[in-house]
Write an enzyme that holds these catalytic residues in place. Structure first.
Site, PDB file in Angstrom:
ATOM      1  N   HIS A  73       0.632  -1.161  -0.013  1.00  0.00           N
ATOM      2  CA  HIS A  73      -0.010   0.015   0.086  1.00  0.00           C
ATOM      3  C   HIS A  73       0.941   1.185   0.054  1.00  0.00           C
ATOM      4  CE1 HIS A  73      -3.485   2.427   1.321  1.00  0.00           C
ATOM      5  NE2 HIS A  73      -2.586   3.251   1.789  1.00  0.00           N
ATOM      6  N   GLU A  74       1.788   1.311   0.875  1.00  0.00           N
ATOM      7  CA  GLU A  74       2.651   2.496   1.067  1.00  0.00           C
ATOM      8  C   GLU A  74       3.586   2.560  -0.118  1.00  0.00           C
ATOM      9  OE1 GLU A  74       1.934   4.866   3.118  1.00  0.00           O
ATOM     10  OE2 GLU A  74       0.813   3.667   4.467  1.00  0.00           O
TER      11      GLU A  74
ATOM     12  N   HIS B  13       1.592   4.398  -2.800  1.00  0.00           N
ATOM     13  CA  HIS B  13       1.956   5.938  -2.577  1.00  0.00           C
ATOM     14  C   HIS B  13       3.191   6.111  -3.152  1.00  0.00           C
ATOM     15  CE1 HIS B  13      -1.721   6.618  -0.500  1.00  0.00           C
ATOM     16  NE2 HIS B  13      -1.368   6.063   0.801  1.00  0.00           N
TER      17      HIS B  13
ATOM     18  N   HIS C 238       2.963   6.388  -6.994  1.00  0.00           N
ATOM     19  CA  HIS C 238       1.997   7.578  -7.232  1.00  0.00           C
ATOM     20  C   HIS C 238       2.768   8.792  -7.475  1.00  0.00           C
ATOM     21  CE1 HIS C 238      -2.373   9.313  -6.818  1.00  0.00           C
ATOM     22  NE2 HIS C 238      -1.762   9.854  -7.849  1.00  0.00           N
TER      23      HIS C 238
ATOM     24  N   GLU D 131      -6.326   7.675  -1.305  1.00  0.00           N
ATOM     25  CA  GLU D 131      -5.977   6.256  -0.795  1.00  0.00           C
ATOM     26  C   GLU D 131      -6.313   5.561  -1.838  1.00  0.00           C
ATOM     27  OE1 GLU D 131      -4.332   5.575   1.907  1.00  0.00           O
ATOM     28  OE2 GLU D 131      -4.377   7.451   2.667  1.00  0.00           O
TER      29      GLU D 131
ATOM     30  N   TYR E  35     -10.744   6.844   3.629  1.00  0.00           N
ATOM     31  CA  TYR E  35     -10.254   5.556   3.871  1.00  0.00           C
ATOM     32  C   TYR E  35     -11.275   4.567   2.969  1.00  0.00           C
ATOM     33  CZ  TYR E  35      -5.740   6.492   5.684  1.00  0.00           C
ATOM     34  OH  TYR E  35      -4.508   6.910   5.993  1.00  0.00           O
TER      35      TYR E  35
END
Length: 716
Positions: free
Chosen positions: A480-481, A484, A487, A509, A651
């Protein structure tokens, strides 16, 4: 070895050579330079002569240049091992925030921006958005108020809120509490956790010190057989930062006052106006609908866990009191997965050593998005460093750095820098997050400035005998991180303000949540896995010593283990989402009081705890007669002070978008490179440079729908 041309990026990485004095000096220099730009505009330009090119472009370019240093100046407080550097970084951020408030409340500059806004020049879409956002920012920061006491009070509130935010996060970063336990009290907690704990001396001889950092906290709540130990840890963790209690209360009272000064009925109305949801009513209706849909499932899951608890206690000759407590949940959730789904989380973790898992993840992003990651080590760091010293291009010896490139199909160009800071240390940010260190943008000569982004996490440290091993939920967190981070890296915007994850909060998110699905796809799990005994002879020897006589496990995770894991994806999902709803509804409750008097009188901690019991259906110490003030969870809730205020619902709401994108585009073939690149260019590349609903609609070929989200939760 990477191809030669990939080893010489066209832009040097930033350096991390600050001293406490240089941090403050550099901050003051940046502020003076920026103030000079603003002063020059109002001296040389009148509302009549104002245009986008002579007003907005200089302001945007100043913002771009400032961001190259300012992000790093404020970053030290989250990652530096040096207390004096962290303190100076905190002070630097305070100075920058104060200047930022001063800037957005300059009426002379606002008059020029307002004049440009009225001229309605023909602009490209991103520049049009910049003008609209800049204009609105001035109004939302008090310039819609008449000059005088009201505006002065608004400015005063903004400055105090900035101080509160910095102090609140600093308290969390510096938090260093813990509890001393005997080994007996920690029975059940994995040995690799216990071996890393501090050993007691003197009055604590024979005890181990458990901190509230994630690598200590979560395994204890999951594995400690002693309910009293889990209860102590859970309650102490909720009370680990009680100096933040008055700060939280002051923040929500001040936010409400500021919103009312601007003519909004609440802080929530003020904040949500700029997001995809647009109104608090839309948010409340979404959260309320989800709550009613999840309620029955949550009750059913809790009853099943309660039955499991009863059987467990009675099998040990213990009495069951009929309750299912907060400190029971992680423990019996794990027991259920092991008992009914044969899920051995420790075994699964053996297949996900941190470094090989990261290599596997980067490989997935390479295939999907057309990227190449080149780790920069040793002599290459020295050659790349502007100072000639490789140690200057990171802030700590543990940090890994990668140069990121497009593959040949994408043109082989440079993309940016990725940093990984993966292990806990004193004073470091305590959760998992992605930090933009330098944004990307187009400079005054029309050249692109490339971004630098950092993953800051807290996984257990490797030892000589064992690498750092990730539980499956940690694999999901890391992916997930990293999502980011990607992105942030592949975004291409003209202005730094819209770069990467600078989107509205209820969309930001979604791209990372969508990528979490890869951690549940059998082929991806297989490719990510590598049993730690296959990494080195030393690790194999260690494994053999602990598994006397067993033959070495297969190198990749077996299919039946993957199957069992995937079967558990939605086990106790209703309870998990009800916990998220508790956070979201608490957030909206404190930011949407009926009156200012109501927020001043609100018992915040009691509200937090009673809402948790009502929504999440898990009991706390209040049922043992300790009242609703037993814990102060809001004081540890950094999100609500650090930018997610009246936005935590994002979220959950962005899961609607992430599920829709995954089900519609990727579910049938997660590694489809054509769709991966389309997603890269149509969603990630855009950052916040256009309306997020347009980004979504363009990518999906239609407006987003909730069907996949509810289907995924089994609520269709």
């Amino acid at each position: 070895m990477a191809p030669e041309k990939l080893r010489k990026p066209p832009q040097a990485p930033p350096t991390f050579t600050a001293t406490p004095k240089s941090l403050i000096d550099d901050t003051n220099r940046l502020i003076q330079s920026s103030r000079k730009v603003q002063d020059s505009l109002v001296t040389n330009i009148t509302p009549e002569s104002a245009t986008f090119a002579n007003v907005l472009v200089p302001l945007a370019q100043d913002e771009n240049v400032m961001a190259l240093e300012s992000h790093i100046l404020g970053f030290y407080q989250s990652v530096s091992s040096d207390q004096t550097l962290r303190d100076a970084s905190t002070e630097a951020e305070k100075l920058m925030d104060d200047f930022s408030i001063e800037s957005v409340m300059r009426e002379d500059v606002y008059k020029l921006v307002d004049a440009v806004s009225k001229k309605n020049e023909s602009l490209d879409p991103e520049s049009r958005k910049l003008l609209e956002k800049e204009h609105k920012d001035y109004v939302r920061n008090g310039l819609g108020l008449p000059a005088g006491p009201k505006r002065d009070r608004f400015k005063e509130i903004k400055k105090r809120l900035s101080q509160i935010s910095i102090e609140f996060q600093k308290n969390l970063n510096e938090e260093n509490g813990g509890i001393w336990f005997t080994r007996e009290e920690l029975d059940g907690v994995p040995e690799d956790v216990l071996s890393g704990l501090k050993k007691g001396e003197g009055e604590n001889e024979g005890k181990l010190r458990l901190s509230f950092k994630y690598p200590d906290l979560f395994p204890t709540l999951k594995f400690a057989k002693n309910a009293e130990t889990r209860k102590q840890v859970m309650i102490a963790n909720e009370n680990k930062c009680n100096q933040n209690v008055p700060l939280f209360k002051e923040a929500i009272v001040l936010r409400d006052e500021a919103a009312r000064l601007l003519g909004y009925p609440s802080h929530a109305a003020f904040r949500v106006e700029d997001k995809m949801a647009k109104t608090p009513e839309t948010v409340n209706s979404f959260l309320g609908d989800l709550r009613s849909r999840l309620a029955a499932g949550g009750q059913k899951e809790r009853e099943a866990l309660k039955t499991l608890k009863q059987a467990d206690l009675e099998s040990h000759g213990e009495k069951f009191d009929g309750h299912y407590y907060l400190w029971d949940h992680r423990f019996y959730d794990r027991v259920m997965l092991e008992k009914h789904y044969q899920l051995d989380q420790q075994l699964i973790a053996e297949y996900f050593p941190l470094q090989t898992t990261i290599e596997g993840m980067l490989k997935i992003f390479e295939e999907l998005f057309g990227l190449v990651f080149v780790e920069i080590t040793g002599e290459d760091r020295n050659q790349l460093s502007p100072t000639g010293k490789g140690s200057d291009v990171t802030w700590h010896e543990d940090v890994q750095i990668f140069s990121v490139w497009d593959d040949e199909g994408e043109g082989s160009g440079f993309v940016g820098y990725l940093y990984l800071d993966l292990f806990p240390r004193e004073g470091k940010y305590g959760h998992a997050a992605n930090f933009n260190i330098q944004p990307g943008f187009i400079d005054t000569s029309g050249n692109r400035h490339f971004p630098a982004t950092a993953l800051v996490c807290n996984f257990s440290k490797p030892t000589l005998k064992k690498p750092s091993l990730l539980k499956h939920d940690e694999v999901v967190t890391l992916f997930h991180e990293l999502g980011h981070g990607i992105h942030d890296l592949v975004s291409k915007t003209i202005y730094s303000r819209f770069h990467g994850t600078n989107t509205v909060r209820d969309f930001v998110e979604a791209p990372s949540q969508m990528l979490e699905n890869w951690c549940w796809a059998p082929s991806q799990l297989k490719s990510l896995s590598k049993h730690y005994s296959a990494i080195s002879p030393e690790y194999l020897k260690e494994w053999q010593e602990h598994n006397n006589g067993k033959s070495q496990p297969p190198e990749q995770i077996p299919d039946d283990v993957i199957e069992n894991l995937i079967r558990t994806k939605h086990v106790n999902d209703a309870l998990f989402n009800l916990r998220q709803l508790h956070f979201g509804i608490f957030d909206m409750t404190v930011h949407q009081p009926e009156s200012h008097d109501a927020i001043e009188k609100l018992p915040v901690s009691a509200t937090y705890n009673s809402l948790r019991k009502e929504i999440s259906q898990l009991e706390g110490p209040e049922v043992l007669g300790q009242g609703d003030e037993w814990g102060h969870g809001e004081a540890t809730f950094g999100h609500l002070i650090g930018g997610y205020d009246a936005g935590y619902y994002g979220y959950l709401s962005s899961q609607v978008y992430s599920a829709d994108m995954f089900y519609t585009i990727f579910r049938s073939d997660p590694m489809n490179p054509k769709e991966g690149r389309r997603y890269r260019h149509m969603v990630l590349e855009k950052g916040g440079s256009q309306d997020e609903m347009k980004t979504l609609t363009d990518f999906l070929g239609r407006e987003p729908k909730t069907d996949a989200f509810y289907k995924e939760l089994g609520l269709a």
